[in-house]
Design a protein around this motif. Sequence first.
Motif, PDB file in Angstrom:
ATOM      1  N   ALA A   1       0.913  -1.208   0.007  1.00  0.00           N
ATOM      2  CA  ALA A   1       0.091  -0.005   0.160  1.00  0.00           C
ATOM      3  C   ALA A   1       0.834   1.209   0.020  1.00  0.00           C
ATOM      4  O   ALA A   1       0.306   2.441  -0.189  1.00  0.00           O
ATOM      5  CB  ALA A   1      -0.962  -0.058   1.092  1.00  0.00           C
ATOM      6  N   ASP A   2       2.121   1.353   0.279  1.00  0.00           N
ATOM      7  CA  ASP A   2       2.789   2.430   0.476  1.00  0.00           C
ATOM      8  C   ASP A   2       3.884   2.586  -0.745  1.00  0.00           C
ATOM      9  O   ASP A   2       4.343   3.517  -1.155  1.00  0.00           O
ATOM     10  CB  ASP A   2       4.066   2.292   1.430  1.00  0.00           C
ATOM     11  N   GLY A   3       3.479   1.893  -1.739  1.00  0.00           N
ATOM     12  CA  GLY A   3       4.038   1.854  -3.141  1.00  0.00           C
ATOM     13  C   GLY A   3       5.415   0.959  -3.300  1.00  0.00           C
ATOM     14  O   GLY A   3       5.830   0.827  -4.586  1.00  0.00           O
ATOM     15  N   ALA A   4       5.700   0.124  -2.236  1.00  0.00           N
ATOM     16  CA  ALA A   4       7.090  -0.729  -2.702  1.00  0.00           C
ATOM     17  C   ALA A   4       6.384  -1.967  -3.524  1.00  0.00           C
ATOM     18  O   ALA A   4       5.593  -2.811  -3.176  1.00  0.00           O
ATOM     19  CB  ALA A   4       7.391  -1.438  -1.201  1.00  0.00           C
ATOM     20  N   VAL A   5       7.030  -2.098  -4.801  1.00  0.00           N
ATOM     21  CA  VAL A   5       6.965  -3.107  -5.711  1.00  0.00           C
ATOM     22  C   VAL A   5       7.293  -4.690  -5.131  1.00  0.00           C
ATOM     23  O   VAL A   5       8.634  -4.574  -4.965  1.00  0.00           O
ATOM     24  CB  VAL A   5       7.331  -2.720  -6.977  1.00  0.00           C
ATOM     25  N   ARG A   6       6.631  -5.406  -5.034  1.00  0.00           N
ATOM     26  CA  ARG A   6       6.949  -6.683  -4.647  1.00  0.00           C
ATOM     27  C   ARG A   6       7.161  -7.686  -5.927  1.00  0.00           C
ATOM     28  O   ARG A   6       8.151  -8.623  -5.771  1.00  0.00           O
ATOM     29  CB  ARG A   6       6.041  -7.231  -3.733  1.00  0.00           C
ATOM     30  N   ALA A   7       6.739  -7.402  -6.950  1.00  0.00           N
ATOM     31  CA  ALA A   7       6.826  -8.230  -8.013  1.00  0.00           C
ATOM     32  C   ALA A   7       6.424  -7.581  -9.427  1.00  0.00           C
ATOM     33  O   ALA A   7       5.523  -6.646  -9.323  1.00  0.00           O
ATOM     34  CB  ALA A   7       5.937  -9.601  -7.930  1.00  0.00           C
ATOM     35  N   MET A   8       7.102  -7.966 -10.422  1.00  0.00           N
ATOM     36  CA  MET A   8       6.685  -7.215 -11.760  1.00  0.00           C
ATOM     37  C   MET A   8       7.096  -8.556 -12.837  1.00  0.00           C
ATOM     38  O   MET A   8       8.219  -8.753 -12.893  1.00  0.00           O
ATOM     39  CB  MET A   8       7.728  -5.951 -11.862  1.00  0.00           C
ATOM     40  N   VAL A   9       6.094  -8.513 -13.609  1.00  0.00           N
ATOM     41  CA  VAL A   9       6.002  -9.577 -14.713  1.00  0.00           C
ATOM     42  C   VAL A   9       5.798  -8.664 -15.994  1.00  0.00           C
ATOM     43  O   VAL A   9       4.630  -8.116 -16.110  1.00  0.00           O
ATOM     44  CB  VAL A   9       5.460 -10.561 -14.655  1.00  0.00           C
ATOM     45  N   GLY A  10       6.937  -8.273 -16.831  1.00  0.00           N
ATOM     46  CA  GLY A  10       6.593  -7.363 -17.906  1.00  0.00           C
ATOM     47  C   GLY A  10       6.360  -7.945 -19.177  1.00  0.00           C
ATOM     48  O   GLY A  10       6.065  -7.198 -20.260  1.00  0.00           O
ATOM     49  N   GLY A  11       6.032  -9.409 -19.308  1.00  0.00           N
ATOM     50  CA  GLY A  11       5.567  -9.999 -20.317  1.00  0.00           C
ATOM     51  C   GLY A  11       5.700 -11.508 -20.135  1.00  0.00           C
ATOM     52  O   GLY A  11       6.383 -11.899 -19.082  1.00  0.00           O
TER      53      GLY A  11
END
Length: 707
Positions: free
Chosen positions: A395-405
């Motif tokens: 909720a504070d904007g800390a990105v925990r995972a990202m899949v770009g494709g």
Amino acid sequence: MSGNGKNRVPLVAERRYPKAANEKVKTSPAPRRAAPARKSRGIVGWILFPFIWTIKLIWRFTWRIGLVTAAITGVAVFYYASQMSPIEDIVDGRVRGSVTLTDREGQAFTVRGESFGGAITANSVSPYLKNAVIASEDKRFYWHPGIDPRGIASAVRINLREGRGPLSGNGGSTLTQQTAKLLCLGTPFDPTQWENEAAYEADCRRGTIWRKVKEAVYAMAMEVAYSKDEILTIYLNRAYLGSGSRGFEAAAQRFFGKSAAELTPAEAAMLSGILPAPSRLAPTNNLERAQGRAGVVIGLMEAQGYITSQQAADAKANPATLTPSATKSTASYFADWVMASGPEFFTNSTTEDVIIRSTLDREIQDHAEAALKHIFETKVSASSEAEAAIVVMSADGAVRAMVGGRSEGFFNRATQARRQTGSAFKPFIYATALELGFSGDDLIDDSPISIEIPGQPPWEPGNYDNQFKGIITLTQALAESRNIPAVVLSEEVGREAVSTVARGFGIESDLATGPALALGVSESTLLEMTGAYAGILNGGSSVTPYGLLDLRIKGDDAPLMTNDGTGIGERVIREAGARELTWMMSRVVESGTGTRARMDGWQIAGKTGTTNSARDAWFIAFTGDYVTGVWMGYDDNRPLTGVTGGGLPADIWRETMSRVTAGQQPTALPATPPQGGSGAGPILDQGIVAPAEIQNVLDNIFNQVNN
């Protein structure tokens, strides 16, 4: 008795003194030697004569040229040898430093640039590794003077037999020549001379004849300046073995989680097998192919007597496998984004070895990747070229995972693809209304409308189901993603106010200025939209998504830069309004367009989004802990077939979050149901100028955001 002396030849004594100068002496001519008889060449002789004469002429020149060439070569060899640097100065062959990214727990998950595990020597590494390299790369390494004429002749023969040029393909280079090439013949990288590091390395790898000649001379000079083991030491430290690993120590740690001194025959053979083609043969790219190549190296080691038949059989029966950390996701899209968010001189252009601690949660990243793969394998046609992206953040904007494709690449659809948001934009309209005093229980008319637009035909939007439900509550209108109520409400509170609230939550893209703003015709990125929804979860404050926690130079304890641990910014709407909006959005999942995302026992609030002609499909929702956004579409903007935001994107969301929350106790949403209507009654189907008391609230919103 003597005669009378007549007719007797007088006796004359032998002259014992030389004659006078003017006295002539008669001598009988010396017999002439007979000239040898000419041997007839014959027909064959006359035919061969020009060739023999030419050969003799060439020989007269070549031995002299050879002598001069040898002298020049000798001078060049000793000149280069005198210029050689100490071993300690050249074992680390990297032009720039590396960036090691760690997860939130401090565990490394990827390395950008080239990692260097530390200096090793030919005598400190595992003897199996030393022997594997010699067996596979240069079996006569300890016997030749830097170049191997026999090896070159063999390579030329192979190239010609396979239809290539004599210098194409197999080059017959010795380990010393390969080391000379790694050293770029002693020419260091100069940023003022080369456009970039890639151009420098490309020049070092040129295969022209003149370059080969210089390489051979430099190799012989190395044999003069260094011992064989010192040359091998340079090679072991500078060779590139894929996955960003420069040198065998870095590769051993990367693939096997151990030092190069501890490698087994199977592991040593696998590393040595990478050398011919690091990108293609790296075990992280294709483990079976790497194991097959390692089997070839094991055979060479056995044939040359470096290992016994039993050791070879054991190594082939038990091929090397990778450490679990080597097979885990490298979160490449997330790493790219974090690298881009840091200062250039400490990321892509660093000359130091840098360590960045990030917000990444490896388990959540693995779950997101697995969920996306599972949905596409089970619910999407194998021939489909559709793409998808996922972002999970706190909720504070800390990105925990990202899949770009669906597969690794340079285009990150989570951060770089700007796409129309469709109905995923609607929560910002309702947030504006709640801030202005409206309630989720207030009524609105879902009936056909016509809006006059200067210079254009009247605009008459419709609902996705082509139905109109008449008077309904704001909560129902949001849950069912009705278009008419969204447009009416946007016109009621004012488009500028809606745009101001959206920007306050972090939507930085250009927003439409017409009434179609309410239907999400503006473009945004998945990261931006997910961050905006995080602002709703945290109680109404803006969020700046972030992935970098701190940055330090390797070996230093104190970080050079740190994040304060939160991306929360200024308040955009009141907490009460955010809590009520959260409750309204929970109806989307409970009974509206997002029911396919429901998880037993968990409260979920979110919104679906499908753009015109289904070119984009969104589902963004949150539990009490995480906000997860999913986008799906084609890179070339083709329409999707049979896909809406409440379909496959919701499935991907549910598959991801089911894995993330497995075994956890459900967390309640910070949600408050509406406390009754504001008394405004049904809202008209035309835009109405806000009354004075509402205009004061609007002014406060503008002031907060703009300040």
